[in-house]
Design an enzyme around this catalytic site. Structure first.
Site, PDB file in Angstrom:
ATOM      1  N   HIS A 172      -0.236   2.206   7.285  1.00  0.00           N
ATOM      2  CA  HIS A 172      -1.571   2.569   6.770  1.00  0.00           C
ATOM      3  C   HIS A 172      -1.564   2.656   5.247  1.00  0.00           C
ATOM      4  CE1 HIS A 172      -4.039   3.486  10.340  1.00  0.00           C
ATOM      5  NE2 HIS A 172      -2.907   3.806  10.930  1.00  0.00           N
TER       6      HIS A 172
ATOM      7  N   GLU B 176       1.378   4.402  13.564  1.00  0.00           N
ATOM      8  CA  GLU B 176       0.916   3.018  13.670  1.00  0.00           C
ATOM      9  C   GLU B 176       1.485   2.076  12.610  1.00  0.00           C
ATOM     10  OE1 GLU B 176      -3.323   3.366  15.838  1.00  0.00           O
ATOM     11  OE2 GLU B 176      -3.393   3.950  13.732  1.00  0.00           O
TER      12      GLU B 176
ATOM     13  N   ASP C  44      -5.226   5.980   2.821  1.00  0.00           N
ATOM     14  CA  ASP C  44      -5.254   4.971   3.885  1.00  0.00           C
ATOM     15  C   ASP C  44      -5.723   3.681   3.243  1.00  0.00           C
ATOM     16  OD1 ASP C  44      -5.490   3.697   6.532  1.00  0.00           O
ATOM     17  OD2 ASP C  44      -5.440   5.758   7.263  1.00  0.00           O
TER      18      ASP C  44
HETATM   19  C1  ACM Z   1      -3.988   8.156  14.579  1.00  0.00           C
HETATM   20  O1  ACM Z   1      -5.048   8.285  15.200  1.00  0.00           O
HETATM   21  N1  ACM Z   1      -3.549   6.958  14.245  1.00  0.00           N
HETATM   22  C2  ACM Z   1      -3.179   9.289  14.211  1.00  0.00           C
END
Ligand code: ACM
Ligand code: ZN
Length: 670
Positions: free
Chosen positions: A254, A310, A177
């Site tokens: 991410h 996201e 991440d």
């Molecule tokens: C998440 O909480 N973005 C999987």
């Protein structure tokens, strides 16, 4: 499968508690018996032909905690379990002088070992029982986010030990991440020589302070990574305890840390500017495939998690490579390249005999059959996934996000927000909302420990336990699990036992619980009075709609509990309440909530006006408040007291310099 507690003779559940036994999860069929098995100096282990060999947990369970004084020979017999309903099924009979186990596999023997460890009566004996035990779900997981804060292998091994004790069987590692890449990838050394290191140890400080990366070994560089050899050893350690490790490599979003060191894989090629890979660039696919090859080489698990959540995709519509690729593929929108990338990776993993797992955003596109979905948002997404023939692991944030507060926020260490007490984890209605047919496609359940606000291993344990034990119970027993009040008793005992083992569990015995204001409706002059909104509430945080602010219901510890109404537009909060007739007003209180991590702030002003006709308002009071960026005040009730007269009451609340949201639960008029 019927889950029942078979009670023989005088031994009932109450009696079990008196005997000090608290099995978690509750076995499928459980018959306590009289007497106890005494460890002797001579335990003979017999393993029948075709039965699994003894495992770490079984051996640990059969090793008395103190030197045995008793002479004589006790017998432990392990037999194969023909016709076992699941690979983790076992039968166990403990009598005063023997232990007989039928086990379907090594993992089953490990589950039996976990039960035997919980059957300890004292240092030298076990309770006698007869048990037949089968898990409801094959995936009973915990996710550790080792990117936002790096955790040592010792810490992970300790969590594996605890998971095994409660029959959790899947450890999902969120390895990559923005905050740091954590797995050695030999082909791309800069992932760990640079992208694993950052300027602050604290995620919050780093996130709010420039988000820069550093080189390994540079003074002031914080972070870390696991070598492939270390991870291989960890996989073996977990396997020996009946736990599979699922690696997660995030894509296409991410991914700031990757694009900081390999910016050519982003659309703009500008370092430190992108979170998303460029899905129009063939180099992205090569990179991700090469990474996955090394990941698969280290992690033998059937499932490989590729994130998928996201992704902002902001740079894609103006990227020449993305536009070209979307046109070639005949995509309507360039954003659909996410689906293309995930499908590509799914086919790649399938070619290598593996199954792709993704967060539920991947549902937005067509998927290869066999894709597994981790639903972290609504239950409707889980339903959509099963109706599309996909398999689901339930991890809905409303029940499974252990980074949320587990008790009254003002008395807890800072968390990301939310409110998820043990009871709410246990309630987990997401499973109950699916019908029996749909549930067949659910392969499991998982608790997720996102670590933005979890800087130390002790804090990680504090947030994990006892909530992970609720996941263990639900995963093993599904809808046949004990009532919460019974589970709560067992969990209290488990917390005591964890603390004895040096685990920094949250102390369930001291739980404060629900915000007292929200337990009972409040009576006041404005209950049921119509509210008109000079500024609208957000369609995302409607709560009870137009009646929310005068329904007599106060909000709880989280703004998402449907009691709090959210305002983001212009000056945020400006409402008029029609009290029906002119009257004297002596007090006006309004509840507001703060959750800084989510940009929800307490207001900087609280303004009261009155009017006889609803048109011309007279100012009664404008109260101002100083809102510190690091204040942690949770819910606050702003109050004006005095004397005013009017039929119409206007209440305004303006934001501080921090901007963000304002949430209100009730305007209380006295
Ligand atoms: C998440 O909480 N973005 C999987
Ligand atoms: Zn691009």
């Amino acid at each position: 499968m019927l889950r029942s507690l078979l009670v023989l003779g005088a031994y009932g559940v109450g009696c079990l508690a008196a005997m000090g036994q608290s099995l978690l999860p509750m076995p499928t069929h459980y018959t306590p018996a009289k007497g106890s098995f005494k460890f002797t100096s001579n335990i003979e282990m017999k393993v029948e032909q075709g039965a699994p060999a003894p495992t770490v947990l079984l051996n640990e369970a059969l090793t008395p905690a103190a030197q045995c004084k008793a002479d004589g020979k006790a017998v432990v017999l392990v037999r194969p379990y023909a016709g076992a309903p699941t690979t983790e099924s076992y039968k166990l009979r403990v009598t005063t002088d023997s232990i007989v186990i039928d086990a379907a596999s090594q993992d089953a023997l490990t589950r039996c070992g976990a039960t035997l460890l919980q059957l300890r009566k004292d240092e030298q004996s076990l309770y006698c029982v007869e048990i037949e035990d089968h898990p409801a779900y094959a995936w009973r997981g915990v996710m550790l986010d080792v990117s936002r804060h790096f955790f040592t292998l010792d810490h992970i091994r300790k969590q594996i030990d605890i998971m095994a004790l409660y029959k959790l069987n899947t450890l999902h590692l969120h390895l990559t991440d923005a905050a740091g890449w954590r797995m050695e990838i030999k082909r791309y050394p800069r992932l760990t020589s640079e992208a694993a290191w950052r300027t602050s140890e604290s995620w919050k400080e780093w996130w709010n302070g420039g988000r820069a990366y550093m080189k390994e070994g540079e003074p002031g560089a914080h972070g870390g990574y696991y070598t492939q050899d270390e991870l291989r050893e960890l996989v073996v350690y977990a396997k020996e305890r009946g736990i599979t490790i699922i690696p997660e490599v995030e894509m296409p979003g991410h991914s700031e840390e990757v694009l900081a060191v390999y910016p050519e894989l982003s659309c703009t090629h500008i370092p430190l500017k992108a979170a998303d890979f460029c899905p129009g660039n063939i180099g992205t696919y090569d990179f991700l495939e090469n990474v996955l090859l090394e990941v698969m080489d280290v992690f033998p698990a059937q499932y490989i998690h590729v994130g998928g959540d996201e992704a902002g995709k902001a740079a894609w519509p103006t990227c020449e490579l993305c536009k070209k690729k979307a046109a070639e593929l005949g995509l309507e929108k360039v954003q659909q390249l996410q689906g293309h990338l995930i499908r590509h990776m799914n086919e790649f993993l399938l070619k290598h005999g593996r199954t792709l797992v993704g967060w539920d955003e991947v549902l937005a596109d067509t998927l290869v059959p066999g894709t597994h979905i981790m639903n972290w948002r609504s239950t409707s997404l889980a339903r959509e996934a099963v109706q599309r023939g996909l398999k689901v692991i339930l991890t809905p944030s409303a029940y499974c996000y252990f980074d949320y507060y587990q008790d009254a926020p003002p008395f807890q260490p800072e968390a990301i927000g939310g409110y998820l007490p043990l009871e709410q984890v246990y309630k987990n209605v997401s499973m109950d909302e699916l019908n029996a047919e749909e549930r067949k496609s659910v392969i499991g359940i998982q608790g997720n420990l996102w670590a933005e606000y979890i800087p130390t291993p002790e804090h990680a344990e504090y947030m994990l336990y006892p909530r992970a034990l609720a996941i263990a119970e639900i995963g093993w027993n599904a809808e046949e699990r004990p009532a919460y009040k019974d589970f709560h008793k067992t969990a209290l005992a488990a917390v005591a036992s964890l603390k004895q083992r040096g685990v920094n569990s949250f102390d369930l015995a001291t739980e404060i619980g629900l915000r007292k204001e929200c337990k009972e409706p409040v009576k006041h002059k404005a209950v049921g009075c119509p509210v008109s909104y000079n500024l609208p509430y957000s369609p995302y945080y409607v709560a009870g709609g137009e009646t929310t602010l005068t329904d007599g219901l106060r909000g709880g510890w989280t703004y998402s509990d449907q009691r709090w109404q959210g305002f983001i537009k212009d000056d945020r909060f400006d409402v008029v309440i029609d009290l029906g007739k002119e009257q004297t007003i002596r007090e006006v209180s309004t509840g507001f909530i703060e959750a800084n991590g989510a940009e929800v702030w307490l207001p900087a002003t609280y303004e009261i006006y009155v009017s006889a006709d609803g048109k011309d308002f007279t100012e009664v009071a404008v109260q101002t408040y100083k809102i510190g960026r690091h204040d942690r005040k949770a819910c606050q009730t702003y109050t004006w007291k005095g004397k005013a007269k009017g039929r119409y009451l206007r209440v305004k609340a303006k934001p501080s310099e921090h901007g963000g949201w304002i949430f209100a639960d009730e305007v209380i008029v006295k």
